[in-house]
Structures are given as structure tokens and as C-alpha cells.
Write a protein that holds these residues in place. Structure first.
Motif, short mmCIF file in Angstrom:
data_model
loop_
_atom_site.label_atom_id
_atom_site.label_comp_id
_atom_site.label_asym_id
_atom_site.label_seq_id
_atom_site.Cartn_x
_atom_site.Cartn_y
_atom_site.Cartn_z
N ARG A 3 0.83 -1.20 0.00
CA ARG A 3 0.00 0.00 0.00
C ARG A 3 0.86 1.25 0.00
O ARG A 3 2.00 1.25 0.48
N VAL A 4 0.29 2.33 -0.52
CA VAL A 4 0.91 3.64 -0.40
C VAL A 4 0.32 4.31 0.83
O VAL A 4 -0.90 4.47 0.94
N TYR A 5 1.17 4.67 1.76
CA TYR A 5 0.71 5.31 2.98
C TYR A 5 0.77 6.83 2.82
O TYR A 5 1.81 7.39 2.46
N VAL A 6 -0.37 7.48 3.06
CA VAL A 6 -0.46 8.94 3.04
C VAL A 6 -0.48 9.41 4.48
O VAL A 6 -1.38 9.05 5.25
N LEU A 20 -5.06 14.09 -1.66
CA LEU A 20 -3.87 13.36 -2.09
C LEU A 20 -4.16 11.86 -2.17
O LEU A 20 -3.78 11.18 -3.14
N ALA A 21 -4.84 11.34 -1.17
CA ALA A 21 -5.19 9.91 -1.20
C ALA A 21 -6.08 9.59 -2.40
O ALA A 21 -5.92 8.53 -3.04
N GLY A 22 -7.01 10.50 -2.74
CA GLY A 22 -7.86 10.29 -3.90
C GLY A 22 -7.09 10.25 -5.20
O GLY A 22 -7.39 9.45 -6.10
N VAL A 23 -6.09 11.11 -5.33
CA VAL A 23 -5.25 11.13 -6.53
C VAL A 23 -4.56 9.78 -6.70
O VAL A 23 -4.50 9.21 -7.80
N ALA A 91 4.39 -0.01 -0.08
CA ALA A 91 4.77 0.16 -1.48
C ALA A 91 5.33 1.55 -1.71
O ALA A 91 6.01 1.81 -2.70
N GLY A 92 5.04 2.47 -0.79
CA GLY A 92 5.52 3.83 -0.85
C GLY A 92 4.92 4.61 0.30
O GLY A 92 3.92 4.20 0.89
N MET A 93 5.55 5.72 0.64
CA MET A 93 5.00 6.58 1.69
C MET A 93 5.13 8.02 1.23
O MET A 93 6.18 8.45 0.73
N ILE A 94 4.05 8.78 1.39
CA ILE A 94 4.04 10.20 1.04
C ILE A 94 3.44 10.97 2.19
O ILE A 94 2.45 10.56 2.79
N GLY A 95 4.09 12.06 2.53
CA GLY A 95 3.60 12.91 3.62
C GLY A 95 3.40 14.34 3.14
O GLY A 95 3.92 14.74 2.10
N LEU A 96 2.65 15.09 3.91
CA LEU A 96 2.49 16.52 3.64
C LEU A 96 2.42 17.25 4.97
O LEU A 96 1.82 16.76 5.93
N ILE A 156 -2.43 21.34 -7.79
CA ILE A 156 -1.48 20.87 -8.81
C ILE A 156 -0.26 20.22 -8.15
O ILE A 156 0.19 19.14 -8.56
N ILE A 157 0.27 20.88 -7.12
CA ILE A 157 1.45 20.34 -6.44
C ILE A 157 1.14 18.96 -5.86
O ILE A 157 1.90 17.99 -6.04
N LEU A 158 0.02 18.84 -5.15
CA LEU A 158 -0.35 17.56 -4.55
C LEU A 158 -0.67 16.52 -5.61
O LEU A 158 -0.35 15.34 -5.45
N HIS A 159 -1.32 16.94 -6.70
CA HIS A 159 -1.62 16.01 -7.79
C HIS A 159 -0.32 15.44 -8.37
O HIS A 159 -0.21 14.21 -8.56
N ASN A 160 0.63 16.31 -8.65
CA ASN A 160 1.89 15.84 -9.22
C ASN A 160 2.64 14.92 -8.26
O ASN A 160 3.20 13.90 -8.68
N ALA A 161 2.65 15.28 -6.98
CA ALA A 161 3.32 14.43 -5.99
C ALA A 161 2.62 13.08 -5.90
O ALA A 161 3.28 12.03 -5.79
N GLY A 162 1.28 13.08 -5.92
CA GLY A 162 0.53 11.84 -5.88
C GLY A 162 0.80 10.96 -7.08
O GLY A 162 0.96 9.73 -6.96
N GLN A 163 0.85 11.56 -8.26
CA GLN A 163 1.16 10.80 -9.46
C GLN A 163 2.58 10.22 -9.39
O GLN A 163 2.83 9.09 -9.85
N ALA A 164 3.49 10.98 -8.81
CA ALA A 164 4.88 10.51 -8.71
C ALA A 164 4.97 9.28 -7.82
O ALA A 164 5.58 8.27 -8.19
N ILE A 165 4.36 9.33 -6.63
CA ILE A 165 4.45 8.19 -5.72
C ILE A 165 3.68 7.00 -6.29
O ILE A 165 4.09 5.85 -6.14
N ALA A 166 2.55 7.26 -6.98
CA ALA A 166 1.80 6.17 -7.59
C ALA A 166 2.63 5.48 -8.67
O ALA A 166 2.64 4.24 -8.78
#
Length: 396
Positions: A3-6, A20-23, A91-96, A156-166
């Protein structure tokens, strides 16, 4: 796939976490949200702050219900670091986050294995990120605006970061071959030597070369402590100069500690111990006035180590080598320790080199397993690289 952890403080960043989780879900990844806030969350989460806080060594009461924000942030940082180590499906971790959130989340990210995707969207990402990244592989993404509600830019920033981690989570790097890994340390002034060593060993070993900038040596030793290295060829020990003499690229007092703890095969040398690193010339401390300096580039100034300093450095190294019970070969190139320390070079100083070499020899307690090898060569001579390779093969 895991899983990707937000991760975020869901009491203040809930809206952004949900977006971000939705993206990431829309990109086809499985997602779990983790709250590291200390007050009531604004959104439902998969992992509550209470569950995270319970991993603090003193329990959840050391984290939650505390009025002092600094104490609460420090407590949650410790708790999340311990919690992150329990995860086995990342599978990945993203924070904000802002200041507090960044400190908490990156404390946990630093506990995750190297290579796993880690992205931190932070209001602090354009400043000094060393306290947050340290020697990890966290990717810092500038938030640009404060994380205080969604707007046309933050989306846009969060969308791009979400796409990157995905993308990273969905297409992990292919597995490496099964060759054992070794760590090597290099500086520009020892590049010919280390490059030649790596070329000669690459058929049998996965050669990881680390830039000896303080963090490079620390990273290498962290990998050794983590049983990820089968040996070390530590040609460039220059970080010790900066530690002892106040340079800007220092080792810590634990330099060579991992070698002592693990007992892995170790070949070392005195690469670039002729220099201390500072930034632009006006950053060299006043008490070093009159010393021999070399302008490496507009932002880096090198200072030649003196006879007295070299003796101190040599004794420090010798004392650390005496703590190493594994197989050790320490090679001394008697004709110079860097590209600058060569006859006619800017840092050539036979007396300083002799003081360094004699201090090492006098301090090290030599045994069948721990040996000093003196060679009538310059460190960048091809024959010196060959001798280092032979020494490593002897003990590996």
C-alpha cells in the motif's frame, strides 16, 4: 504490491490528505491514511493517531493530551519512527506538512529501507533539508503555498506528488543481481584510485561508491550496520579532517564505528587527509589565517592540514582501527594522499604526510588480522589501486 501510505496531521491537513489519497487511488494504487496529529482528526483515517502514539517508548500519554506543542511534536516523532518500523506492506510513503508535520513524518520515513519510494511535500523543502532527509533517500517536494486549505496551485502540487508516488509504487525498480555489495569512498582528488578499484572488482561485486562529504561516509556505515555490505574499501577518509578541525563536511564521532561493530572486511587508506573543507574563502575561520588554501571552486575552499593536525588525525584513526576485530588492511601511500599532495602540487608537504603516517603506525596495534601496509606509491598510481584490490581479495 503493498500500500501507499499517506501521512499527515489530520487535525489540520485533513482536506489535503483526502485529496492526495484520492489522486493516488485514481492512479490504481491501494492507499492507507495515517494520522500523526495530536488533536481530533478532521477526516476519517485508516491508522489513528492513538495507534501511532502507542508506539512511543513511554506510551501514548507521552504524546497525546499535551499542551506544549514542541513536546507533543517530539513525542509523536519518536512514536511514528517506531511505528514505521512495524510496517511490512509499504509500497511507498508520502507525507504533507509544515514544520511540525515534516519533522514527525520524515522521522518515520528515515526508518524505512533504502529504495522504497518516500516523498515529503513540505513548506520547508526549499530550505535546509538536512535535518529531515539526513542520510535517507527521501524526496522533498516544495509545497510552494502553505498547506492550509486547497487552492488552484496546491491542488497541482499535490496532484503531481501523488502521481509521482503512484508511478514509483506501481513500477518498482527491477531486482539487482546477486553479487555482494561493497562500499567505497571517493573524493575528486582520489577519483583515479577509486575508479580503478571499482573497475577491477565490478565483475564480482556490486560497487557502491560514496562521495566523502560527511553524509557519504555516514550512509556507507549505515548500510554496513544494516548488513547490506559485504565489505568496505575506505580509500577516502577525509571526513575525519573536517570532524576534528571544524570543516563543513564532517564525519561523526562514530566514523569507523560500523566497521568495529560488524567486523566486515575493511581496507582503508588516507585519501584526502591533506585537506579540510570550507565554503567560500571568507568562511574560513579567522584562527586559520595564514594557512595554505586552495580554491577548489567558487563555493569550496580547501585548507592544507599541518604537521600537528596530521599527527592528531593519524592517532584518531589508529585508535578507531584498534577497535576493529574483523580483518583490516590499512594502506599508506608514501608519495602522497591526494591529487593535490604530489610533488609540485598545491598541497605537497612531505613533513605533514610523514607525521600522519607515523602517528597511524605508532597507534595501531598490529595483529595477523589488523595490518598496516606502507607502499612507495602515490594514492592515484595504478599500482596503488592494484594493491588495494589485492588486499581486499586477501581478507574478503
Amino acid at each position: 504490491m503493498g500500500r501507499v501510505y499517506v501521512v499527515g496531521t489530520a487535525d489540520t491537513k485533513g482536506e489535503e490528505m483526502a485529496y492526495l489519497a484520492g489522486v493516488i487511488r485514481a492512479a490504481g494504487r491501494s492507499v492507507a491514511t495515517i494520522d500523526v496529529g495530536t488533536r481530533n482528526p478532521a477526516i476519517p483515517v485508516d491508522v489513528t493517531a492513538e495507534k501511532v502514539a502507542a508506539h512511543h517508548p513511554d506510551g501514548a500519554t507521552a504524546v497525546l493530551g499535551i499542551d506544549d506543542r514542541g513536546t507533543a511534536v517530539a513525542g509523536m516523532s519518536a512514536a511514528f519512527a517506531a511505528f514505521a518500523e512495524t510496517l511490512d506492506d509499504v509500497a511507498g510513503m508520502i507525507g504533507l506538512g509544515g514544520g511540525g508535520g515534516t519533522a514527525i513524518i520524515t522521522a518515520g520515513m528515515r526508518r524505512l529501507p533504502y529504495g522504497g519510494p518516500k516523498v515529503m511535500v513540505s513548506t520547508l523543502a526549499s530550505g535546509d533539508t538536512a535535518p529531515y532527509v539526513d542520510v535517507s533517500d527521501i524526496i522533498m517536494v516544495p509545497a510552494v503555498t502553505d498547506i492550509a486549505g486547497l487552492n488552484r496551485l496546491s491542488r497541482i502540487i499535490l496532484h503531481n506528488a501523488g502521481q509521482a508516488i503512484a508511478g514509483m509504487a506501481g513500477a518498482p525498480a527491477p531486482a539487482a543481481d546477486d553479487k555482494p555489495s561493497i562500499g567505497l569512498t571517493m573524493f575528486g582528488v582520489t577519483t583515479p584510485c577509486v575508479t580503478a578499484i571499482a573497475d577491477q572488482l565490478r565483475a564480482d561485486y556490486d560497487c557502491m561508491v560514496f562521495h566523502a562529504t560527511g553524509t557519504g561516509g555516514r550512509t556507507m556505515e549505515k548500510l554496513a550496520d544494516s548488513a547490506m555490505l559485504a565489505g568496505v574499501i575506505d580509500i577516502t577518509t577525509t571526513e575525519i579532517c573536517d570532524l576534528l578541525l571544524g570543516g563543513v563536511l564532517p564525519a561523526t564521532e562514530d566514523r569507523l564505528g560500523a566497521i568495529a561493530r560488524t567486523g566486515i572486511p575493511y581496507v582503508g587508506s588516507v585519501g584526502a587527509l591533506d585537506m579540510v573543507n570550507f565554503w567560500a574563502p571568507d568562511t574560513v575561520p579567522a584562527h586559520y589565517a595564514g594557512r595554505t588554501l586552495y580554491k577548489h571552486n567558487p563555493n569550496v575552499t580547501l585548507m592544507r592540514t599541518s604537521v600537528e593536525e596530521c599527527a592528531r588525525i593519524g592517532s584518531w584513526i589508529g585508535e578507531r582501527l584498534n577497535r576493529c576485530d574483523g580483518p583490516v588492511r590499512f594502506l599508506i601511500p608514501e608519495k602522497g594522499v591526494s591529487a593535490l599532495d604530489i610533488e609540485g602540487g598545491a598541497f605537497f608537504d612531505a613533513d605533514a604526510d610523514a607525521a600522519l603516517f607515523e602517528a597511524i603506525v605508532a597507534t595501531v596495534e598490529q595483529t595477523d588480522r589488523r595490518r598496516i601496509v606502507r607502499l612507495p606509491l602515490h594514492i592515484n598510481d595504478p599500482e596503488f589501486a592494484e594493491a588495494a584490490v589485492a588486499a581486499f581479495k586477501e581478507i574478503a
